[in-house]
Design an enzyme around this catalytic site. Structure first.
Site, PDB file in Angstrom:
ATOM      1  N   LEU A  44       1.026  -1.024  -0.053  1.00 16.28           N
ATOM      2  CA  LEU A  44       0.076  -0.078   0.032  1.00 16.28           C
ATOM      3  C   LEU A  44       0.832   1.203  -0.030  1.00 16.28           C
ATOM      4  O   LEU A  44       0.298   2.379  -0.132  1.00 16.28           O
ATOM      5  CB  LEU A  44      -0.988  -0.050   1.239  1.00 16.28           C
ATOM      6  N   LYS A  96      16.626  -5.297   3.002  1.00  9.85           N
ATOM      7  CA  LYS A  96      17.068  -4.397   3.968  1.00  9.85           C
ATOM      8  C   LYS A  96      18.470  -4.389   4.605  1.00  9.85           C
ATOM      9  O   LYS A  96      18.978  -3.094   4.868  1.00  9.85           O
ATOM     10  CB  LYS A  96      16.168  -4.289   5.197  1.00  9.85           C
ATOM     11  N   ASP A 127      11.514   2.649  10.005  1.00  8.23           N
ATOM     12  CA  ASP A 127      10.842   1.680  10.725  1.00  8.23           C
ATOM     13  C   ASP A 127      11.127   1.746  12.013  1.00  8.23           C
ATOM     14  O   ASP A 127       9.963   1.722  12.633  1.00  8.23           O
ATOM     15  CB  ASP A 127      11.387   0.146  10.253  1.00  8.23           C
TER      16      ASP A 127
END
Length: 295
Positions: free
Chosen positions: A19, A74, A110
């Site tokens: 999203l 990551k 994050d």
């Protein structure tokens, strides 16, 4: 004159359901920006995670303003960047890359995203003993966030013993000896029996990886449960925990707050996180407001 046109993207595996494009583009539209957010799916491209360096270089050469980086890239991306922000360096994980003057700088939103969501959604839960599943890129961020929020001790559980041990050692260096420990999955029953809460930071429960990360019988009503997965917003873990009466936190708040921080890095503009929270509730079709506790 302030820049008003941006090209950004997301590199990761199976990112089709993400999203992030809608979250970023909706906020940009409200701010009158031209903003294109592209998905760069390594599965669709048929390349391994190790190709992330080539993809970052290509994006820079093609004029991208920045990239988000997700599972499983990551940590792999770090060796291909020119500089790291202090938080990304401390975490050993990058989820946001900003291109400026030909240089690629890695950031991690994050950790701030999870911390903001947790403080908003589970403000009063006990934090003496926290168990965390997953020691990957997202796991590193949420463990740092949990300790920053005041967790006394975080035990990191991962099927890869070396990865769990490395994260626990890094956390102890950063926060002080004894704040973190590593354990294998076989210790989960005993650990959860004595824990205040559990943070789930593995891909299990995502649309492409359905199911529970551990047996439902290990849950109990006194245990709070925080989820990192946000697509779907209600994972099987959260649904099971809520049915038992656990306090829960879905992954929507983390998704929004990390996206808001990345948007700020890409554009220099201040995003409206309240509007973005409403966006994700609509886009993900969740039963609980993102970032809110549900009992």
């Amino acid at each position: 004159m302030a820049k008003d046109s941006f090209l950004v993207g997301l590199i990761g595996a199976g990112v089709g359901p993400s999203l992030s494009p809608a979250l970023h583009e909706r906020e940009a539209d409200r701010q009158g920006l031209r903003y294109l957010y592209r998905l760069i799916d390594i599965d669709a491209l048929g390349v391994p995670p190790e190709a992330v360096g080539d993809l970052v270089r290509a994006a820079r050469d093609l004029g991208y303003d920045g990239l988000n980086i997700t599972h499983p890239c990551k940590q792999l991306v770090i060796g291909h960047l020119d500089a790291l922000a202090p938080q990304a360096e401390a975490l050993g994980a990058v989820n946001t890359v900003v291109f400026e003057d030909g240089r690629a700088t890695g950031h991690n939103t994050d950790v701030t995203g999870f911390a903001a969501s947790f403080a908003r959604g589970l403000p009063d839960v006990p934090l003496e003993r926290v168990v965390q599943l997953g020691a990957g890129g997202a796991g590193a961020a949420v463990a740092h966030a949990a300790l920053t929020l005041g967790a006394e001790r975080v035990t990191v559980v991962d099927a890869l013993a070396d990865r769990a041990a490395a994260l626990a050692a890094a956390l102890n260096r950063h926060f002080g000896e004894g704040r973190a420990a590593a354990a294998g999955p076989e210790r989960l029953p005993a650990l959860l029996a004595g824990a205040d809460g559990v943070v789930h930071a593995t891909p299990t429960g995502m649309a492409a990886h359905p199911g529970l990360p551990f047996p439902a019988g290990l849950l109990r009503p006194e245990l709070w449960v925080a989820e990192v997965v946000y697509r779907p917003l209600e994972t099987e873990l959260l649904r099971t925990a809520r049915a038992l009466g656990c306090a829960t936190l879905d992954g929507g708040g983390m998704a929004v707050f990390q996206a808001a921080d990345a948007f700020r890095l890409f554009t220099g503009r201040e995003p409206d996180s309240a509007r973005m929270l409403a966006d994700i509730a609509e886009l993900a079709g969740g039963v609980a407001a993102p970032g809110q506790t549900s009992r």
